[in-house]
Design an enzyme around this catalytic site. Structure first.
Site, mmCIF file in Angstrom:
data_model
loop_
_atom_site.group_PDB
_atom_site.id
_atom_site.type_symbol
_atom_site.label_atom_id
_atom_site.label_comp_id
_atom_site.label_asym_id
_atom_site.label_seq_id
_atom_site.Cartn_x
_atom_site.Cartn_y
_atom_site.Cartn_z
ATOM 1 N N ASN A 10 40.496 133.256 179.446
ATOM 2 C CA ASN A 10 39.077 133.566 179.557
ATOM 3 C C ASN A 10 38.596 134.276 178.296
ATOM 4 O O ASN A 10 39.038 135.376 177.984
ATOM 5 C CB ASN A 10 38.825 134.469 180.776
ATOM 6 C CG ASN A 10 37.379 134.944 180.840
ATOM 7 O OD1 ASN A 10 36.451 134.151 180.731
ATOM 8 N ND2 ASN A 10 37.195 136.257 180.970
ATOM 9 N N GLU A 11 37.735 133.601 177.559
ATOM 10 C CA GLU A 11 37.072 134.137 176.372
ATOM 11 C C GLU A 11 38.011 134.749 175.328
ATOM 12 O O GLU A 11 37.871 135.897 174.924
ATOM 13 C CB GLU A 11 36.021 135.179 176.784
ATOM 14 C CG GLU A 11 34.959 134.603 177.689
ATOM 15 C CD GLU A 11 33.845 135.573 178.023
ATOM 16 O OE1 GLU A 11 32.727 135.101 178.293
ATOM 17 O OE2 GLU A 11 34.080 136.794 178.007
ATOM 18 N N TRP A 40 27.431 131.872 186.296
ATOM 19 C CA TRP A 40 28.118 133.151 186.494
ATOM 20 C C TRP A 40 27.137 134.057 187.220
ATOM 21 O O TRP A 40 26.170 134.490 186.619
ATOM 22 C CB TRP A 40 28.526 133.786 185.156
ATOM 23 C CG TRP A 40 29.325 135.031 185.368
ATOM 24 C CD1 TRP A 40 28.851 136.288 185.624
ATOM 25 C CD2 TRP A 40 30.753 135.135 185.388
ATOM 26 N NE1 TRP A 40 29.873 137.161 185.802
ATOM 27 C CE2 TRP A 40 31.052 136.490 185.664
ATOM 28 C CE3 TRP A 40 31.803 134.236 185.223
ATOM 29 C CZ2 TRP A 40 32.371 136.965 185.750
ATOM 30 C CZ3 TRP A 40 33.092 134.705 185.307
ATOM 31 C CH2 TRP A 40 33.376 136.047 185.561
ATOM 32 N N TYR A 94 25.244 133.780 177.025
ATOM 33 C CA TYR A 94 24.809 135.117 177.453
ATOM 34 C C TYR A 94 23.798 135.678 176.466
ATOM 35 O O TYR A 94 24.058 136.639 175.742
ATOM 36 C CB TYR A 94 26.004 136.058 177.604
ATOM 37 C CG TYR A 94 26.836 135.733 178.810
ATOM 38 C CD1 TYR A 94 26.359 135.994 180.090
ATOM 39 C CD2 TYR A 94 28.077 135.127 178.682
ATOM 40 C CE1 TYR A 94 27.104 135.672 181.216
ATOM 41 C CE2 TYR A 94 28.826 134.799 179.793
ATOM 42 C CZ TYR A 94 28.337 135.079 181.058
ATOM 43 O OH TYR A 94 29.077 134.748 182.172
ATOM 44 N N GLU A 134 30.326 129.401 181.505
ATOM 45 C CA GLU A 134 29.668 130.577 182.067
ATOM 46 C C GLU A 134 28.256 130.643 181.512
ATOM 47 O O GLU A 134 28.051 130.473 180.310
ATOM 48 C CB GLU A 134 30.391 131.879 181.695
ATOM 49 C CG GLU A 134 31.765 132.076 182.303
ATOM 50 C CD GLU A 134 32.341 133.454 181.949
ATOM 51 O OE1 GLU A 134 31.556 134.363 181.596
ATOM 52 O OE2 GLU A 134 33.578 133.621 182.012
ATOM 53 N N TRP A 185 39.995 132.932 188.676
ATOM 54 C CA TRP A 185 41.204 133.443 188.022
ATOM 55 C C TRP A 185 42.459 133.034 188.800
ATOM 56 O O TRP A 185 42.539 133.230 190.009
ATOM 57 C CB TRP A 185 41.169 134.957 187.936
ATOM 58 C CG TRP A 185 40.111 135.624 187.121
ATOM 59 C CD1 TRP A 185 39.855 136.976 187.117
ATOM 60 C CD2 TRP A 185 39.181 135.067 186.167
ATOM 61 N NE1 TRP A 185 38.823 137.267 186.252
ATOM 62 C CE2 TRP A 185 38.395 136.112 185.658
ATOM 63 C CE3 TRP A 185 38.932 133.771 185.715
ATOM 64 C CZ2 TRP A 185 37.387 135.907 184.711
ATOM 65 C CZ3 TRP A 185 37.917 133.558 184.785
ATOM 66 C CH2 TRP A 185 37.180 134.609 184.295
#
Length: 452
Positions: free
Chosen positions: A225-226, A388, A306, A346, A110
């Site tokens: 991010n996302e 991740w 994920y 990720e 970040w």
């Protein structure tokens, strides 16, 4: 990824795949020491570029000095906030040192912290210089360990501020905002974001004297991010934001690569692909993998993986099959429709609730590695992947269940190291000269990639 605070991180729902987190407590500022590579920005830049070229895109591949480059890396999101304090700054060096030792080459982290504790951006148009010096340290330390960085500008989730903090600032300024997704459309909020982005990109590192926009250590910028915009399932609002912000970033820094940071969900522009999403909600998240990445200023595609949270009730074998299918479709689309590399920014499995074992996590990682390596061997669009997440010892209290601590998981460490060695072999000059010349020949498509 999204999370809860105080180091006790949990999934917001079974679909959320993000894990950005924060830690409670107060950490003292430190007066950052300085060391300079040269007396001027130009001298420092020339010295760095002698053996540290900028990563570029060549069709569906990444290259450095016209040699192939592969994103073989990891996420460690908290580097900047740890670098602020002298008692924790050493963990930044430690994670880079451990990653470099097993051949990892890229770290995603970040470059934001909006409002609240240890904020980089304390309010619109205002940044904390001491925290910025901490980010300077992260960049310079990455360079020292020959690790390149993907720096993300903002969070879709509330952790580290994110779009929710921007909307709070807007409301405090008297704007009529109704939801956090107004971040993507309100002109004033967009001006806040643009100002912050410009401040980061044009920052001159106090340790190296090199502007971020000139620094080859930075592999790429990431818009967010996302990002999701569930208030507009059509995807139009987020699409307009991506187009505007990508163009803005490139107007300041036309050299560095740029990605969006999306999770890879297919949207309404490709209804025939909606069934490939992990569930129906994914197609209503306001993102659109194909359409988003057709924006001319975007250099490579981003996808997250994920299966543990997207498909929580599935058996292990079904999850691994989903991973392979999910990756292959995105690599095929990146190659045939987008003509760009795709990076799996990720991927991970949480072992926190013991639903999934360390053994399954290793099988998951191995599946990701094998799939992207297969693409790499045949010269496909698989540009790399980022685990991740990687933690050094002594940071276990930050673990959200996904952390890989190499010293405690030697079999995982060995697997990451083996992947690095395989990539080094593939990237030998002789291999790539052979592959590129073969692909151009009439017989090129007769050679099965497993033979390479």
């Amino acid at each position: 990824m999204s999370s809860l605070m105080s180091g006790c991180i949990q999934l917001s729902n079974c679909f959320s795949g993000g894990v950005g987190s924060s830690r409670s407590g107060c950490i003292r500022f430190f007066n950052c020491f300085s060391w300079r590579l040269g007396s001027s920005r130009t001298h420092a830049l020339n010295e760095m570029e002698e053996d540290w070229g900028m990563v570029e895109r060549k069709g569906t591949h990444f290259v450095v000095n016209n040699q192939p480059f592969f994103v073989n890396g990891f996420n460690t999101y908290w580097l900047m906030v740890f670098a602020v304090d002298h008692t924790t700054r050493k963990k930044v060096s430690e994670v880079f040192r451990e990653a470099a030792a097993i051949g990892l080459t890229v770290c995603r982290t970040w470059a934001f912290n909006d409002g609240g504790w240890r904020a980089l951006q304390t309010s619109p148009f205002v940044c904390d210089e001491e925290v910025f010096k901490a980010l300077d340290f992260v960049v310079s330390e990455a360079r020292r360990h020959k690790i390149r960085l993907i720096l993300s500008f903002c969070n879709n989730w509330e952790e580290y501020g994110g779009k929710a903090q921007y909307v709070k600032w807007g409301k405090a300024a008297g704007l009529n905002l109704t939801c956090d997704d107004d971040f993507f459309s309100d002109q004033t909020i967009k001006s806040y974001y643009k100002a912050f982005v410009k401040t980061v990109i044009t920052r001159i590192n106090t340790l190296t004297n090199v502007a971020y926009k000139d620094d080859p250590t930075i592999f790429a910028w990431e818009l967010m991010n996302e990002p999701r915009c569930t208030s507009d399932p059509s995807g139009d609002r987020l699409q307009a934001w991506v187009e505007e912000m990508a163009s803005y970033v490139k107007s300041i820094d036309p050299i560095h690569l740029l990605e969006i940071g999306v999770e890879g969900f297919y949207g309404l522009s490709t209804p025939e692909r909606l069934h490939l999403n992990p569930n129906t909600f994914a197609g209503q998240a306001g993102t659109d993998f194909i359409r988003n990445h057709q924006v001319s200023s975007i250099d490579f595609a981003s996808v997250h993986i994920y299966s543990d949270t997207w498909l929580p009730e599935s058996e292990s074998d079904a999850q691994l099959q989903f991973v392979k299918t999910w990756m292959q479709h995105h690599m095929d689309d990146a190659e045939k429709l987008l003509a760009m590399p795709v990076v799996f920014g990720e991927f991970g499995v949480s072992v926190k609730d013991e639903k999934f074992s360390f053994m399954f996590r290793e099988a998951f990682i191995k599946t990701v590695y094998k799939t992207v390596l297969s693409s790499r061997k045949r010269g496909g669009s698989g540009g790399g992947c980022l685990l991740w997440q990687l933690f050094p010892e002594g940071t276990e209290y930050m673990d959200d269940g996904y952390a890989v601590i190499l010293a405690k998981h030697p079999t995982t460490q060995h697997m990451l190291s083996v992947q690095s060695r395989k990539l080094q072999t593939i990237h030998s000059k002789g291999f790539w000269k052979f592959l590129w010349s073969w692909k151009k020949s009439p017989m090129g498509n007769l050679l099965h990639h497993e033979e390479l």
